[in-house]
Design an enzyme around this catalytic site. Sequence first.
Site, PDB file in Angstrom:
ATOM      1  CD  GLU A 172      -2.794  -1.185   2.476  1.00  0.00           C
ATOM      2  OE1 GLU A 172      -3.039  -0.078   2.997  1.00  0.00           O
ATOM      3  OE2 GLU A 172      -3.350  -2.235   2.849  1.00  0.00           O
TER       4      GLU A 172
HETATM    5  O1  HAH Z   1      -1.911   3.735   7.931  1.00  0.00           O
HETATM    6  C1  HAH Z   1      -2.864   3.417   8.839  1.00  0.00           C
HETATM    7  C2  HAH Z   1      -2.916   4.071  10.071  1.00  0.00           C
HETATM    8  C3  HAH Z   1      -3.903   3.735  10.953  1.00  0.00           C
HETATM    9  C4  HAH Z   1      -4.840   2.784  10.630  1.00  0.00           C
HETATM   10  C5  HAH Z   1      -4.781   2.151   9.398  1.00  0.00           C
HETATM   11  C6  HAH Z   1      -3.785   2.464   8.510  1.00  0.00           C
HETATM   12  C7  HAH Z   1      -3.688   1.834   7.166  1.00  0.00           C
HETATM   13  N1  HAH Z   1      -4.797   1.006   6.798  1.00  0.00           N
HETATM   14  C8  HAH Z   1      -4.912   0.802   5.347  1.00  0.00           C
HETATM   15  C9  HAH Z   1      -5.277   2.087   4.743  1.00  0.00           C
HETATM   16  C10 HAH Z   1      -6.316   2.277   3.942  1.00  0.00           C
HETATM   17  C11 HAH Z   1      -7.281   1.170   3.670  1.00  0.00           C
HETATM   18  O2  HAH Z   1      -7.909   1.350   2.408  1.00  0.00           O
HETATM   19  C12 HAH Z   1      -6.554  -0.156   3.685  1.00  0.00           C
HETATM   20  O3  HAH Z   1      -7.473  -1.213   3.458  1.00  0.00           O
HETATM   21  C13 HAH Z   1      -5.875  -0.366   5.030  1.00  0.00           C
HETATM   22  O4  HAH Z   1      -5.135  -1.581   4.974  1.00  0.00           O
END
Ligand code: HAH
Length: 328
Positions: free
Chosen positions: A238
């Site tokens: 990601e």
């Molecule tokens: O960087 C973070 C900080 C706190 C909680 C979650 C995340 C990242 N969480 C991600 C982000 C966006 C979503 O679309 C993804 O599915 C998820 O995996």
Amino acid sequence: MIPSLREVYKEHFRIGAAVSPITIKTQKDLLVSHVNSITAENHMKFEHLQPKEGEFTFEQADEIVHFALSNNMVVRGHTLVWHNQTPPWMFYDREGKVVGKELLFERLKAHISTVIQRYKGKVYCWDVVNEAVADEGNDLLRISRWSEIAGMEFIEKAFLYAREADPNALLFYNDYNESFPEKREKIYKLVKSLLEKHIPVDGIGLQAHWSLTRPTLEEIRLAIERYASLGVQLHITELDISMFEFDDHRNDLIKPTDQMVDKQAERYDQIFSLFKEYSDVIRNVTFWGIADDYTWLDNFPVKQRKNWPFLFDENHQPKPAFWKVCTC
Ligand SMILES: Oc1ccccc1CN[C@@H]1C=C[C@@H](O)[C@H](O)[C@H]1O
């Protein structure tokens, strides 16, 4: 004609992007030119695929899978089990009481087998469990509906159900803040314990939601080496490089400063050099989008605050960061 990222890196790893039913249209040219792996940013999450018990809504996921396969791209499945974006019905029985783990596992198996079998031979790997590890404190697992009802067992069952549904799909544990030492050691401990119980984990997903300065290159290197020592493959799942530190809530900019743009270019250059160095274990590098016209960071951690985290700007033009990264 600018170089194709997918072609530049084809000897190292796949290049991917997260998409929606909208961005496969609005960003189609960039996607077709530069990526060979696609992830649905939201449309293969639990709440989108089974919003009501027994009612599966696959149309938008199908559209994304069709786009990928008809453009010779593979598909990463994201995500089967997560504490967010899971519909509440999953955790309550018909009397409105919180379910026990038997019913939870029955429903989990139904979801995983229905979804994975639909995309068997089309989705080559799955983020089976997302973000199960606690950020702070001594607990290994984050407190969630899943962990409160079933402890560690929901993780084990999810991987076992996924393997049973598609023996050929690669199964990943996926998490963020994955390069910070404290959380790195928890992720390592979790996956190590799963492997020791012969739970079929094929890979670790490093979300790589990074900023201009954090995590350091040394922290990223140590995380890659620590996870690789488990004998699993790694995906960067990601990737985005925020122009703002997590605790910097400034909201005064309408475009990035020159210093930000230059720092981001240097950062992407360093990070891709590191990925190339470990391309024997890093098999896929996926951005959480592809161009600055759309990013989840426009609303996280600060709502309605524009960010510019990618290699392509809001007009899909290459940024200085692109020119640093597109020479292998
Ligand atoms: O960087 C973070 C900080 C706190 C909680 C979650 C995340 C990242 N969480 C991600 C982000 C966006 C979503 O679309 C993804 O599915 C998820 O995996």
